[in-house]
Scaffold this active site. Sequence first.
Site, PDB file in Angstrom:
ATOM      1  N   ARG A  87       0.663  -1.320  -0.046  1.00 31.77           N
ATOM      2  CA  ARG A  87       0.064   0.027   0.104  1.00 31.77           C
ATOM      3  C   ARG A  87       0.771   1.270  -0.086  1.00 31.77           C
ATOM      4  O   ARG A  87       0.375   2.288  -0.808  1.00 31.77           O
ATOM      5  CB  ARG A  87      -1.012  -0.032   1.267  1.00 31.77           C
ATOM      6  CG  ARG A  87      -1.805  -0.806   1.456  1.00 31.77           C
ATOM      7  CD  ARG A  87      -1.853  -1.477   2.719  1.00 31.77           C
ATOM      8  NE  ARG A  87      -0.881  -2.470   3.084  1.00 31.77           N
ATOM      9  CZ  ARG A  87      -1.633  -3.686   2.794  1.00 31.77           C
ATOM     10  NH1 ARG A  87      -2.607  -3.991   2.424  1.00 31.77           N
ATOM     11  NH2 ARG A  87      -0.764  -4.789   2.709  1.00 31.77           N
ATOM     12  N   THR A  88       1.946   1.308   0.708  1.00 28.66           N
ATOM     13  CA  THR A  88       2.509   2.528   0.843  1.00 28.66           C
ATOM     14  C   THR A  88       3.086   2.851  -0.452  1.00 28.66           C
ATOM     15  O   THR A  88       3.130   4.100  -0.843  1.00 28.66           O
ATOM     16  CB  THR A  88       3.551   2.382   2.044  1.00 28.66           C
ATOM     17  OG1 THR A  88       3.056   1.970   3.238  1.00 28.66           O
ATOM     18  CG2 THR A  88       4.298   4.029   2.477  1.00 28.66           C
ATOM     19  N   LYS A 116      27.256  -3.850  -6.002  1.00 24.70           N
ATOM     20  CA  LYS A 116      28.483  -3.792  -6.259  1.00 24.70           C
ATOM     21  C   LYS A 116      29.545  -3.050  -5.362  1.00 24.70           C
ATOM     22  O   LYS A 116      30.606  -2.642  -5.387  1.00 24.70           O
ATOM     23  CB  LYS A 116      28.921  -3.026  -7.715  1.00 24.70           C
ATOM     24  CG  LYS A 116      28.011  -3.468  -8.719  1.00 24.70           C
ATOM     25  CD  LYS A 116      28.381  -2.647  -9.960  1.00 24.70           C
ATOM     26  CE  LYS A 116      26.904  -2.462 -11.011  1.00 24.70           C
ATOM     27  NZ  LYS A 116      27.278  -1.535 -11.863  1.00 24.70           N
ATOM     28  N   ARG A 137      11.463   3.735   1.850  1.00 23.73           N
ATOM     29  CA  ARG A 137      11.373   2.811   3.037  1.00 23.73           C
ATOM     30  C   ARG A 137      12.544   2.295   3.234  1.00 23.73           C
ATOM     31  O   ARG A 137      13.145   1.637   2.122  1.00 23.73           O
ATOM     32  CB  ARG A 137      10.147   1.868   2.651  1.00 23.73           C
ATOM     33  CG  ARG A 137       9.963   0.831   3.782  1.00 23.73           C
ATOM     34  CD  ARG A 137       8.967  -0.055   3.476  1.00 23.73           C
ATOM     35  NE  ARG A 137       7.445   0.790   4.049  1.00 23.73           N
ATOM     36  CZ  ARG A 137       6.454   0.020   4.266  1.00 23.73           C
ATOM     37  NH1 ARG A 137       6.199  -1.084   4.038  1.00 23.73           N
ATOM     38  NH2 ARG A 137       5.326   0.915   4.646  1.00 23.73           N
ATOM     39  N   HIS A 170       6.456   5.388  10.979  1.00 23.97           N
ATOM     40  CA  HIS A 170       5.806   5.421   9.768  1.00 23.97           C
ATOM     41  C   HIS A 170       4.856   6.490   9.649  1.00 23.97           C
ATOM     42  O   HIS A 170       3.765   6.574   9.641  1.00 23.97           O
ATOM     43  CB  HIS A 170       5.115   4.215   9.947  1.00 23.97           C
ATOM     44  CG  HIS A 170       4.603   3.841   8.498  1.00 23.97           C
ATOM     45  ND1 HIS A 170       4.401   4.527   7.232  1.00 23.97           N
ATOM     46  CD2 HIS A 170       4.059   2.547   8.101  1.00 23.97           C
ATOM     47  CE1 HIS A 170       4.064   3.791   6.184  1.00 23.97           C
ATOM     48  NE2 HIS A 170       3.662   2.515   6.456  1.00 23.97           N
TER      49      HIS A 170
HETATM   50  N1  ASP Z   1       2.531  -2.002   6.944  1.00 28.22           N
HETATM   51  C1  ASP Z   1       2.631  -1.611   8.043  1.00 28.22           C
HETATM   52  C2  ASP Z   1       4.117  -0.972   8.058  1.00 28.22           C
HETATM   53  O1  ASP Z   1       4.897  -1.193   7.255  1.00 28.22           O
HETATM   54  C3  ASP Z   1       2.275  -2.231   9.105  1.00 28.22           C
HETATM   55  C4  ASP Z   1       2.630  -3.737   9.140  1.00 28.22           C
HETATM   56  O2  ASP Z   1       3.384  -4.075   8.111  1.00 28.22           O
HETATM   57  O3  ASP Z   1       2.218  -4.511   9.846  1.00 28.22           O
HETATM   58  O4  ASP Z   1       4.518  -0.778   9.184  1.00 28.22           O
HETATM   59  N1   CP Z   2       0.388   0.090   5.857  1.00 27.67           N
HETATM   60  C1   CP Z   2       1.515  -0.206   5.161  1.00 27.67           C
HETATM   61  O1   CP Z   2       2.437   0.423   5.496  1.00 27.67           O
HETATM   62  O2   CP Z   2       1.237  -1.051   4.315  1.00 27.67           O
HETATM   63  P1   CP Z   2       2.362  -1.655   3.373  1.00 27.67           P
HETATM   64  O3   CP Z   2       3.549  -2.524   4.237  1.00 27.67           O
HETATM   65  O4   CP Z   2       1.980  -2.654   2.468  1.00 27.67           O
HETATM   66  O5   CP Z   2       3.193  -0.572   2.636  1.00 27.67           O
END
Ligand code: ASP
Ligand code: CP
Length: 361
Positions: A87-88, A116, A137, A170
């Site tokens: 999702r993110t 590398k 991320r 986050h």
């Molecule tokens: N998607 C969220 C995160 O990346 C929550 C999870 O993965 O449980 O922190």
């Molecule tokens: N809520 C969230 O961060 O989802 P993802 O880890 O799928 O990005």
Amino acid sequence: MATGKKLSEISWQEFKALPLAAKGDYFQGIPPHTLIAQQFSRTRLEELCTLATKIKRINKRRDGANFLKTLLSDKRAMLYFAQPSSRTYLSHNAACQILGLDTMDVRDTKTSSEVKGESPEDTIRTFSSYADMIIMRHPVGGFAERVAWMLAHTNREIPVLNAGSGADQHPTQALLDIYTLARSFEKTGGIDGKHIAFVGDLMRGRTVRSLAWLLTLYKDVTLYFVAPEPLQISPDILELLDQAGTQYVITQDFASVMPIADAVYMTRIQDEWDAEGESCTIDTSDFSIGAEHMDILKDTTVIMHPLPRRSEISTDIDNDPRAVYWRQMRNGMWIRAALILTTFGRQDEANQYYDDYKPQA
Ligand code: ASP
Ligand code: CP
């Protein structure tokens, strides 16, 4: 709000030693970075929520959607996701598309020249040569801050947006959670005064750590941290809540919290941080929700989850109107569009369009 404090004028050692609230002052300049929940004020949250709703409404009509696509058509974003994400990643990408930004990505460090032996710092500097913003991320807590600091010491300081760092922060998830809470409580007095329960792995859940802080900006909220003892919220967050004067309760008794909660924020066990599979030995059976609990919750309670879920929310309740986690996920796209637009300072054009054409919900 500009504070005059610049990342380019502080050493990394001095910066690293600052308390979180003081770090936030360094992220408000030009360009503004989004790195930690502690950098947000309530006014800023409200501005972002209002703008997100306007963008959503403008986007409903084809001429509005075409207008939005012009707003950042001169910009490019780099999506650097060194940790898995659905999702993110997708919602940031979609937010960029809504605003007309082109995107590039690295989603697997094995496909970049890091294999590398290039350092993560040089990798980021490479991205900054081609992009106008980095959305990232990373598994290392604090690395996004390090990246922002490092870029501030080059001639191409571009905004850095933290899309999840280690087990610590986050911030954009916390923004979409606030947006979801604000919309859910629109007709019941807003977030002030509400009882909000966090359930599951609170020790390693970075979404809870960021959201708990944002909730300190609201009046008279009470937070309930409901978790098995080894996964309870960490003392550093409780210290921040104490400093902010926010009420909280620590408990393992989910059944006693259910009838009083206005929002229940479920989370999964974050076993990717286990050293040796120790989470499997923790009994988490009392920290889930399903059809059998629906009569205990209030009719107005909202059930949230940052997702992905495992078994802590039964699919049986997905169609209950109180289950808002799918809407919560979509809200992420709108609030991230608002965040990106304000990062480039282009919100006035969207506000003007909204005032001129008054698109309805
Ligand atoms: N998607 C969220 C995160 O990346 C929550 C999870 O993965 O449980 O922190
Ligand atoms: N809520 C969230 O961060 O989802 P993802 O880890 O799928 O990005």
